[in-house]
Design an enzyme around this catalytic site. Structure first.
Site, PDB file in Angstrom:
ATOM      1  N   ASN A 107      45.106  46.763  47.533  1.00  0.00           N
ATOM      2  CA  ASN A 107      44.663  46.794  46.128  1.00  0.00           C
ATOM      3  C   ASN A 107      44.471  48.206  45.587  1.00  0.00           C
ATOM      4  OD1 ASN A 107      44.706  44.073  45.475  1.00  0.00           O
ATOM      5  ND2 ASN A 107      42.703  43.686  46.377  1.00  0.00           N
ATOM      6  N   ASP A 161      25.847  39.075  42.707  1.00  0.00           N
ATOM      7  CA  ASP A 161      24.886  39.129  43.817  1.00  0.00           C
ATOM      8  C   ASP A 161      23.451  39.077  43.283  1.00  0.00           C
ATOM      9  OD1 ASP A 161      27.095  39.649  45.673  1.00  0.00           O
ATOM     10  OD2 ASP A 161      27.191  41.568  44.632  1.00  0.00           O
ATOM     11  N   HIS A 189      29.363  45.679  47.213  1.00  0.00           N
ATOM     12  CA  HIS A 189      29.526  44.232  46.999  1.00  0.00           C
ATOM     13  C   HIS A 189      30.288  43.693  48.211  1.00  0.00           C
ATOM     14  CE1 HIS A 189      30.528  40.342  45.485  1.00  0.00           C
ATOM     15  NE2 HIS A 189      31.811  40.605  45.637  1.00  0.00           N
TER      16      HIS A 189
HETATM   17  P1  NAX Z   1      43.003  34.611  41.208  1.00  0.00           P
HETATM   18  O1  NAX Z   1      43.999  34.816  42.292  1.00  0.00           O
HETATM   19  O2  NAX Z   1      42.708  33.231  40.713  1.00  0.00           O
HETATM   20  O3  NAX Z   1      43.447  35.441  39.923  1.00  0.00           O
HETATM   21  C1  NAX Z   1      43.840  36.761  39.995  1.00  0.00           C
HETATM   22  C2  NAX Z   1      44.870  36.953  38.923  1.00  0.00           C
HETATM   23  O4  NAX Z   1      45.190  38.325  38.899  1.00  0.00           O
HETATM   24  C3  NAX Z   1      46.166  36.179  39.171  1.00  0.00           C
HETATM   25  O5  NAX Z   1      46.452  35.394  38.028  1.00  0.00           O
HETATM   26  C4  NAX Z   1      47.197  37.267  39.418  1.00  0.00           C
HETATM   27  O6  NAX Z   1      48.462  36.920  38.877  1.00  0.00           O
HETATM   28  C5  NAX Z   1      46.572  38.450  38.692  1.00  0.00           C
HETATM   29  N1  NAX Z   1      46.957  39.765  39.207  1.00  0.00           N
HETATM   30  C6  NAX Z   1      47.144  40.159  40.482  1.00  0.00           C
HETATM   31  N2  NAX Z   1      47.490  41.447  40.522  1.00  0.00           N
HETATM   32  C7  NAX Z   1      47.470  41.888  39.249  1.00  0.00           C
HETATM   33  C8  NAX Z   1      47.760  43.126  38.636  1.00  0.00           C
HETATM   34  N3  NAX Z   1      48.128  44.201  39.361  1.00  0.00           N
HETATM   35  N4  NAX Z   1      47.653  43.228  37.296  1.00  0.00           N
HETATM   36  C9  NAX Z   1      47.301  42.167  36.549  1.00  0.00           C
HETATM   37  N5  NAX Z   1      47.052  40.945  37.075  1.00  0.00           N
HETATM   38  C10 NAX Z   1      47.139  40.822  38.403  1.00  0.00           C
HETATM   39  O7  NAX Z   1      41.699  35.368  41.679  1.00  0.00           O
HETATM   40  P2  NAX Z   1      40.217  35.270  41.072  1.00  0.00           P
HETATM   41  O8  NAX Z   1      39.493  34.175  41.758  1.00  0.00           O
HETATM   42  O9  NAX Z   1      40.284  35.271  39.585  1.00  0.00           O
HETATM   43  O10 NAX Z   1      39.595  36.620  41.634  1.00  0.00           O
HETATM   44  C11 NAX Z   1      40.006  37.882  41.142  1.00  0.00           C
HETATM   45  C12 NAX Z   1      39.346  39.008  41.924  1.00  0.00           C
HETATM   46  O11 NAX Z   1      37.932  38.932  41.812  1.00  0.00           O
HETATM   47  C13 NAX Z   1      39.646  38.991  43.433  1.00  0.00           C
HETATM   48  O12 NAX Z   1      39.938  40.329  43.833  1.00  0.00           O
HETATM   49  C14 NAX Z   1      38.344  38.559  44.034  1.00  0.00           C
HETATM   50  O13 NAX Z   1      38.180  39.044  45.355  1.00  0.00           O
HETATM   51  C15 NAX Z   1      37.360  39.192  43.081  1.00  0.00           C
HETATM   52  N6  NAX Z   1      35.984  38.669  43.087  1.00  0.00           N
HETATM   53  C16 NAX Z   1      34.984  39.556  42.883  1.00  0.00           C
HETATM   54  C17 NAX Z   1      33.659  39.189  42.869  1.00  0.00           C
HETATM   55  C18 NAX Z   1      32.561  40.190  42.655  1.00  0.00           C
HETATM   56  O14 NAX Z   1      31.393  39.793  42.681  1.00  0.00           O
HETATM   57  N7  NAX Z   1      32.830  41.463  42.419  1.00  0.00           N
HETATM   58  C19 NAX Z   1      33.278  37.770  43.114  1.00  0.00           C
HETATM   59  C20 NAX Z   1      34.371  36.803  42.841  1.00  0.00           C
HETATM   60  C21 NAX Z   1      35.748  37.248  43.280  1.00  0.00           C
HETATM   61  O15 NAX Z   1      35.886  36.957  44.640  1.00  0.00           O
END
Ligand code: NAX
Length: 330
Positions: A107, A161, A189
């Protein structure tokens, strides 16, 4: 006519994006008289799904939604053009068997490009909330590539959190959510974060004087908050989405609305080395307070030997993560 606020969301067709953008469009976050233009950004292969999300936005007929701009991630500058707020959600989620360091390496480069594009195209006072994991280090990478955007405008999300911790304390004490305050999340986190019960308040009293079971606080409470994301995945078969979107929006609200006296908002911010013995140059969870325009790290939190050890362990992990991506930091 009030000028619209432009808000970009990457990963807008994903779980969290889908749960966030309707609330952004509805007037809930910026107010019923504030028009919002949404900038929705997705991977090229997800633009079809994003068209469907756009149709649904139209079908809500939100009076506050003044426009929708869709861009793919090959054209990030188009996506961020003129934006006042950016929620960086899009990234690759961690898969079974993947080490944290692997995820950081996958990432990290996304956030290099993102930082450059934000600097090139967004409003000069843009504010950014990084949600995509590992969010603290992704935030550090992105901000490093946008040196003209003030450091205090960057936040990584530890609000989920904080909300999880507040709910656990309220349940244990048998009080309402509104009765629990001042819950800080220190560090990363990740499973090393420290949800701070020592400075938490329940109805204005020290939480430790209301919940006297210190073994529960140090073991069950801390580990439940640290492991909550994994517990949700196990139960739901998918990672936290509505609660994560809610926390991202709470982060925005926590910056643009004054923090009530006697409590804090949690977010991870760039450290300058002057507070709580935390070294300079990482994005670390801290207790913040906002006056609705600017924020500060709240001083005066008590840190005992136990919490010092917890905070130091999480800071150590952040320093290791920084080391893992040092080639991505200019
Ligand atoms: P999803 O896989 O449902 O959605 C992610 C979306 O991002 C997908 O639609 C994908 O096509 C798009 N995407 C991927 N790479 C991209 C890029 N370079 N540019 C634009 N779009 C891109 O994941 P989701 O459940 O929505 O989670 C998203 C992120 O949030 C993950 O990295 C996850 O680990 C993180 N989280 C963070 C949390 C926090 O507290 N900071 C908690 C929840 C979540 O786990």
């Amino acid at each position: 006519m009030t000028a619209p606020i432009h808000v970009a969301v990457t990963g807008a067709a994903g779980q969290i994006g889908y749960a966030a953008i309707f609330r952004l469009a509805s007037g809930e976050i910026f107010g019923p008289d504030q028009p919002v233009v949404l900038h929705l950004i997705e991977l090229p292969q997800a633009m079809g799904a994003l068209d469907g999300v756009h149709m649904e936005l139209d079908d809500c007929a939100f009076p506050t939604l003044a426009g929708v701009v869709k861009s793919d991630s090959d054209h990030l500058e188009d996506g961020f053009a003129g934006c006042h707020w950016v929620l960086l959600v899009g990234s690759i989620p961690r898969k079974a068997g993947m080490e944290r360091a692997d995820l950081i390496r996958i990432n990290g480069p996304i956030f290099t490009q993102t930082g450059k594009a934000i600097q090139a195209a967004a409003d000069k006072n843009v504010r950014v909330v990084v949600v995509g994991n590992p969010c603290n280090t992704n935030c550090l990478i992105a901000m490093s590539h946008a040196p003209n955007v003030p450091r205090e405008n960057w936040f990584a999300m530890t609000r989920l959190d904080q909300n999880r911790a507040v709910a656990q304390l309220a349940n244990k004490a048998g009080v309402a959510i509104k009765d629990v305050g001042n819950v800080a999340i220190w560090g990363n986190h990740s499973a090393t974060q420290f949800p701070d019960f020592l400075n938490a308040k329940i109805n204005g009293k020290a939480a430790t004087s209301v919940i006297t079971d210190s073994a529960w606080l140090k073991s069950d409470f801390v580990s439940t908050v640290q492991q909550r994301g994994a517990a949700v995945i196990k139960a739901r078969g998918a990672s936290s989405a509505a609660s994560a979107a809610n926390a991202a929006l709470d982060t925005v609200k926590g910056v643009i609305r004054p923090t009530p006296a006697g409590t804090c908002v949690s977010a991870a911010v760039y450290t300058d080395g002057s507070q709580y013995g935390i070294p300079e140059g990482i994005v670390c969870g801290l207790p913040l307070s906002s006056d609705g325009k600017t924020w500060k790290v709240l001083p005066g939190y008590e840190i005992d030997d136990y919490s010092r050890g917890m905070i130091d362990a999480s800071v150590k992990e952040l320093l290791q993560e920084r080391d893992t991506v040092k080639d991505l930091l200019p």
